[in-house]
Motif scaffolding. Structure first.
Motif, PDB file in Angstrom:
ATOM      1  N   SER A 243     -27.804  -9.836 -52.895  1.00 13.48           N
ATOM      2  CA  SER A 243     -26.847  -8.841 -53.377  1.00 13.48           C
ATOM      3  C   SER A 243     -25.856  -9.514 -54.313  1.00 13.48           C
ATOM      4  O   SER A 243     -25.917 -10.728 -54.543  1.00 13.48           O
ATOM      5  CB  SER A 243     -26.102  -8.188 -52.204  1.00 13.48           C
ATOM      6  N   GLN A 244     -24.929  -8.741 -54.844  1.00 10.91           N
ATOM      7  CA  GLN A 244     -23.868  -9.304 -55.652  1.00 10.91           C
ATOM      8  C   GLN A 244     -22.846 -10.013 -54.753  1.00 10.91           C
ATOM      9  O   GLN A 244     -22.657  -9.648 -53.590  1.00 10.91           O
ATOM     10  CB  GLN A 244     -23.170  -8.200 -56.450  1.00 10.91           C
ATOM     11  N   ALA A 245     -22.183 -11.007 -55.310  1.00 10.91           N
ATOM     12  CA  ALA A 245     -21.167 -11.737 -54.561  1.00 10.91           C
ATOM     13  C   ALA A 245     -19.865 -10.953 -54.561  1.00 10.91           C
ATOM     14  O   ALA A 245     -18.845 -11.394 -55.101  1.00 10.91           O
ATOM     15  CB  ALA A 245     -20.980 -13.139 -55.150  1.00 10.91           C
ATOM     16  N   VAL A 246     -19.913  -9.773 -53.955  1.00 14.75           N
ATOM     17  CA  VAL A 246     -18.775  -8.858 -53.888  1.00 14.75           C
ATOM     18  C   VAL A 246     -18.565  -8.486 -52.427  1.00 14.75           C
ATOM     19  O   VAL A 246     -19.516  -8.095 -51.734  1.00 14.75           O
ATOM     20  CB  VAL A 246     -19.001  -7.599 -54.742  1.00 14.75           C
ATOM     21  N   TRP A 247     -17.322  -8.594 -51.985  1.00 14.61           N
ATOM     22  CA  TRP A 247     -16.987  -8.387 -50.568  1.00 14.61           C
ATOM     23  C   TRP A 247     -16.041  -7.195 -50.442  1.00 14.61           C
ATOM     24  O   TRP A 247     -14.987  -7.171 -51.057  1.00 14.61           O
ATOM     25  CB  TRP A 247     -16.338  -9.650 -50.016  1.00 14.61           C
ATOM     26  N   ILE A 248     -16.435  -6.228 -49.614  1.00 16.18           N
ATOM     27  CA  ILE A 248     -15.622  -5.040 -49.351  1.00 16.18           C
ATOM     28  C   ILE A 248     -15.367  -4.966 -47.857  1.00 16.18           C
ATOM     29  O   ILE A 248     -16.298  -5.048 -47.050  1.00 16.18           O
ATOM     30  CB  ILE A 248     -16.316  -3.756 -49.836  1.00 16.18           C
ATOM     31  N   GLU A 249     -14.105  -4.803 -47.484  1.00 17.58           N
ATOM     32  CA  GLU A 249     -13.733  -4.634 -46.085  1.00 17.58           C
ATOM     33  C   GLU A 249     -13.484  -3.161 -45.802  1.00 17.58           C
ATOM     34  O   GLU A 249     -12.533  -2.571 -46.343  1.00 17.58           O
ATOM     35  CB  GLU A 249     -12.478  -5.466 -45.753  1.00 17.58           C
ATOM     36  N   GLU A 250     -14.337  -2.569 -44.990  1.00 19.20           N
ATOM     37  CA  GLU A 250     -14.197  -1.151 -44.655  1.00 19.20           C
ATOM     38  C   GLU A 250     -12.923  -0.934 -43.847  1.00 19.20           C
ATOM     39  O   GLU A 250     -12.606  -1.711 -42.934  1.00 19.20           O
ATOM     40  CB  GLU A 250     -15.416  -0.672 -43.873  1.00 19.20           C
ATOM     41  N   THR A 251     -12.198   0.120 -44.151  1.00 18.88           N
ATOM     42  CA  THR A 251     -10.914   0.398 -43.509  1.00 18.88           C
ATOM     43  C   THR A 251     -10.996   1.677 -42.684  1.00 18.88           C
ATOM     44  O   THR A 251     -11.880   2.522 -42.887  1.00 18.88           O
ATOM     45  CB  THR A 251      -9.798   0.526 -44.552  1.00 18.88           C
ATOM     46  N   MET A 252     -10.055   1.804 -41.772  1.00 20.26           N
ATOM     47  CA  MET A 252      -9.919   2.997 -40.947  1.00 20.26           C
ATOM     48  C   MET A 252      -8.461   3.145 -40.556  1.00 20.26           C
ATOM     49  O   MET A 252      -7.696   2.176 -40.566  1.00 20.26           O
ATOM     50  CB  MET A 252     -10.797   2.917 -39.691  1.00 20.26           C
ATOM     51  N   LYS A 253      -8.054   4.345 -40.226  1.00 21.99           N
ATOM     52  CA  LYS A 253      -6.688   4.576 -39.785  1.00 21.99           C
ATOM     53  C   LYS A 253      -6.509   4.029 -38.375  1.00 21.99           C
ATOM     54  O   LYS A 253      -7.366   4.253 -37.506  1.00 21.99           O
ATOM     55  CB  LYS A 253      -6.361   6.072 -39.818  1.00 21.99           C
ATOM     56  N   PRO A 254      -5.435   3.322 -38.112  1.00 20.79           N
ATOM     57  CA  PRO A 254      -5.220   2.791 -36.758  1.00 20.79           C
ATOM     58  C   PRO A 254      -5.124   3.911 -35.732  1.00 20.79           C
ATOM     59  O   PRO A 254      -4.272   4.787 -35.815  1.00 20.79           O
ATOM     60  CB  PRO A 254      -3.897   2.022 -36.880  1.00 20.79           C
ATOM     61  N   ASN A 255      -6.019   3.872 -34.758  1.00 20.51           N
ATOM     62  CA  ASN A 255      -6.066   4.889 -33.720  1.00 20.51           C
ATOM     63  C   ASN A 255      -6.603   4.226 -32.454  1.00 20.51           C
ATOM     64  O   ASN A 255      -7.759   3.775 -32.426  1.00 20.51           O
ATOM     65  CB  ASN A 255      -6.961   6.063 -34.137  1.00 20.51           C
ATOM     66  N   LEU A 256      -5.769   4.157 -31.430  1.00 21.59           N
ATOM     67  CA  LEU A 256      -6.154   3.449 -30.217  1.00 21.59           C
ATOM     68  C   LEU A 256      -7.330   4.124 -29.513  1.00 21.59           C
ATOM     69  O   LEU A 256      -8.281   3.456 -29.086  1.00 21.59           O
ATOM     70  CB  LEU A 256      -4.954   3.346 -29.274  1.00 21.59           C
ATOM     71  N   ILE A 257      -7.308   5.439 -29.423  1.00 22.97           N
ATOM     72  CA  ILE A 257      -8.392   6.157 -28.742  1.00 22.97           C
ATOM     73  C   ILE A 257      -9.697   5.999 -29.512  1.00 22.97           C
ATOM     74  O   ILE A 257     -10.766   5.792 -28.936  1.00 22.97           O
ATOM     75  CB  ILE A 257      -8.011   7.641 -28.571  1.00 22.97           C
ATOM     76  N   ALA A 265     -19.154   2.433 -27.863  1.00 19.98           N
ATOM     77  CA  ALA A 265     -20.434   2.782 -28.486  1.00 19.98           C
ATOM     78  C   ALA A 265     -20.999   1.666 -29.345  1.00 19.98           C
ATOM     79  O   ALA A 265     -22.145   1.770 -29.808  1.00 19.98           O
ATOM     80  CB  ALA A 265     -20.266   4.042 -29.336  1.00 19.98           C
ATOM     81  N   GLY A 266     -20.231   0.624 -29.587  1.00 17.83           N
ATOM     82  CA  GLY A 266     -20.718  -0.459 -30.432  1.00 17.83           C
ATOM     83  C   GLY A 266     -20.557  -0.184 -31.913  1.00 17.83           C
ATOM     84  O   GLY A 266     -21.150  -0.902 -32.738  1.00 17.83           O
ATOM     85  N   ILE A 267     -19.762   0.814 -32.281  1.00 19.61           N
ATOM     86  CA  ILE A 267     -19.516   1.109 -33.688  1.00 19.61           C
ATOM     87  C   ILE A 267     -18.451   0.141 -34.199  1.00 19.61           C
ATOM     88  O   ILE A 267     -17.418  -0.042 -33.548  1.00 19.61           O
ATOM     89  CB  ILE A 267     -19.049   2.564 -33.870  1.00 19.61           C
ATOM     90  N   PRO A 268     -18.667  -0.496 -35.339  1.00 20.63           N
ATOM     91  CA  PRO A 268     -17.682  -1.483 -35.831  1.00 20.63           C
ATOM     92  C   PRO A 268     -16.305  -0.860 -36.018  1.00 20.63           C
ATOM     93  O   PRO A 268     -16.160   0.261 -36.516  1.00 20.63           O
ATOM     94  CB  PRO A 268     -18.278  -1.945 -37.161  1.00 20.63           C
ATOM     95  N   ILE A 269     -15.285  -1.591 -35.601  1.00 22.82           N
ATOM     96  CA  ILE A 269     -13.896  -1.180 -35.736  1.00 22.82           C
ATOM     97  C   ILE A 269     -13.362  -1.770 -37.031  1.00 22.82           C
ATOM     98  O   ILE A 269     -13.206  -2.989 -37.160  1.00 22.82           O
ATOM     99  CB  ILE A 269     -13.056  -1.653 -34.537  1.00 22.82           C
ATOM    100  N   GLY A 270     -13.104  -0.913 -38.001  1.00 21.50           N
ATOM    101  CA  GLY A 270     -12.624  -1.381 -39.296  1.00 21.50           C
ATOM    102  C   GLY A 270     -11.159  -1.800 -39.248  1.00 21.50           C
ATOM    103  O   GLY A 270     -10.422  -1.481 -38.311  1.00 21.50           O
ATOM    104  N   ARG A 271     -10.733  -2.483 -40.266  1.00 23.86           N
ATOM    105  CA  ARG A 271      -9.366  -2.957 -40.354  1.00 23.86           C
ATOM    106  C   ARG A 271      -8.474  -1.887 -40.971  1.00 23.86           C
ATOM    107  O   ARG A 271      -8.942  -1.032 -41.717  1.00 23.86           O
ATOM    108  CB  ARG A 271      -9.288  -4.229 -41.195  1.00 23.86           C
ATOM    109  N   PRO A 272      -7.174  -1.898 -40.679  1.00 25.83           N
ATOM    110  CA  PRO A 272      -6.269  -0.944 -41.341  1.00 25.83           C
ATOM    111  C   PRO A 272      -6.028  -1.349 -42.795  1.00 25.83           C
ATOM    112  O   PRO A 272      -6.130  -2.518 -43.157  1.00 25.83           O
ATOM    113  CB  PRO A 272      -4.989  -1.037 -40.512  1.00 25.83           C
ATOM    114  N   ALA A 273      -5.704  -0.362 -43.604  1.00 26.17           N
ATOM    115  CA  ALA A 273      -5.450  -0.605 -45.029  1.00 26.17           C
ATOM    116  C   ALA A 273      -4.019  -1.107 -45.201  1.00 26.17           C
ATOM    117  O   ALA A 273      -3.103  -0.357 -45.564  1.00 26.17           O
ATOM    118  CB  ALA A 273      -5.691   0.670 -45.836  1.00 26.17           C
ATOM    119  N   GLU A 274      -3.830  -2.375 -44.930  1.00 25.90           N
ATOM    120  CA  GLU A 274      -2.518  -2.991 -45.036  1.00 25.90           C
ATOM    121  C   GLU A 274      -2.675  -4.458 -45.395  1.00 25.90           C
ATOM    122  O   GLU A 274      -3.754  -5.045 -45.232  1.00 25.90           O
ATOM    123  CB  GLU A 274      -1.740  -2.852 -43.730  1.00 25.90           C
ATOM    124  N   VAL A 275      -1.590  -5.050 -45.894  1.00 23.74           N
ATOM    125  CA  VAL A 275      -1.588  -6.459 -46.265  1.00 23.74           C
ATOM    126  C   VAL A 275      -1.301  -7.285 -45.014  1.00 23.74           C
ATOM    127  O   VAL A 275      -0.292  -7.069 -44.343  1.00 23.74           O
ATOM    128  CB  VAL A 275      -0.536  -6.737 -47.357  1.00 23.74           C
TER     129      VAL A 275
END
Length: 324
Positions: A243-257, A265-275
């Motif tokens: 693939s291309q040498a390009v890295w994307i970090e999938e984000t999600m809104k912080p939600n504890l539940i 379920a084993g679904i990846p927990i994305g990072r919040p969109a913050e620095v």
């Protein structure tokens, strides 16, 4: 009728009588020789018993000169400490300004609308779009999935899931990119344990475009031949999956539940969109300037105090007892 014995005779006979059983149970007193033997042994080990023993009084003090000036080399070494600490404090002030501007620039990029990811991306231009929100569409290649680990999330051991996002441009060229989908627990490492985390068909990914990291000295090397990954080496991983040498970090809104549901379920927990850059330079500034001030005061006390002293009425000389 028998005549009773006199009282003094009965007491005398009572004192003379000793019970044989009590006589056997009464401990015997050790002999005087056994009592004195440990004391004699201890007394024989006294230093004064040695004919060659000499006390402190046998070695009178020796007059020695004092009042010498401080050596330039010692003063130079002592002065180098506050000067060096002050320079490091000034450098941390500069670093604080640079880090504050960098965080402000990244936060400005986060508030902008997501940018559609172009098919072909120049890896050299990624640094100008670091922390830029992007949107990409394609199909996940779960057969080329890579797990980076171990990684800790909320005290639990697990992995980061890296999946190539397959895309094709208008000319039919490969435009795949690497997507860091998030964290999964160690128990869900096998794909058979997380069927809900393997979407099929075309998906839309929203995340942050990130610049490749620099590997530190203590991180072990990756082993692509064994599918073992310890560090996100973007160029190496892109070459491994094509693939291309390009890295994307999938984000999600912080939600504890939602995070608990994904972890179950084993679904990846994305990072919040913050620095998430650390900015501890204020603490470093305080530490270095405090060290500089403290060592400067110590040097002033050493220089101000006259070297040596006057002892026993002899100017410029002190008494020293050697070989105590």
């Amino acid at each position: 009728m028998e005549k009773p014995l006199p009282l003094f005779r009965s007491l005398r006979h009572a004192r003379q009588y000793i019970c044989p059983q009590c006589l056997r149970s009464t401990p015997r007193r050790p002999s005087p020789f056994k009592l004195l033997r440990p004391q004699r042994r201890h007394a024989s080990t006294q230093p004064a018993d040695d004919p060659a023993f000499k006390s402190i009084l046998d070695k009178p003090p020796v007059l020695m000169r004092s009042g010498r000036k401080h050596k330039p080399l010692g003063l130079a070494i002592l002065a180098a400490i506050p000067i060096t600490a002050f320079i490091l404090g000034c450098w941390q002030v500069k670093r604080l300004g640079w880090k504050s501007e960098l965080i402000a620039k990244f936060e400005d990029r986060l508030v902008r609308d997501p940018l559609p990811l172009p098919p072909q991306i120049d890896p050299e231009a990624v640094k100008d779009f670091d922390y830029r929100r992007v949107v990409a569409r394609g199909r996940y290649r779960h057969d080329k999935e890579m797990l980076i680990g171990p990684r800790i999330h909320d005290g639990n051991d697990g992995f980061l899931v890296i999946t190539p996002l397959e895309r094709v441009d208008d000319s039919g060229r490969n435009a795949a990119v690497l997507v860091c989908r998030g964290w999964i627990p160690k128990a869900k490492a096998k794909q058979s344990e997380r069927p809900l985390a393997l979407p099929t068909g075309e998906v839309q990914v929203e995340g942050l475009l990130r610049e490749p990291w620099v590997k530190n000295y203590f991180t072990p090397d990756n082993k692509p031949e064994n599918d073992t990954w310890h560090f996100p080496d973007v160029a190496q991983m892109a070459e491994h999956v094509g693939s291309q040498a390009v890295w994307i970090e999938e984000t999600m809104k912080p939600n504890l539940i939602e995070s608990y549901r994904r972890e179950e379920a084993g679904i990846p927990i994305g990072r919040p969109a913050e620095v998430n850059l650390r900015n501890n330079h204020v603490q470093y500034i305080f530490t270095w300037f405090s060290l500089s001030a403290a060592t400067a005061v110590m040097m002033w006390m050493v220089v101000r105090k006259p070297p040596g002293g006057r002892g026993f009425g002899v100017p410029g000389r002190v008494r020293e007892s050697r070989e105590w």
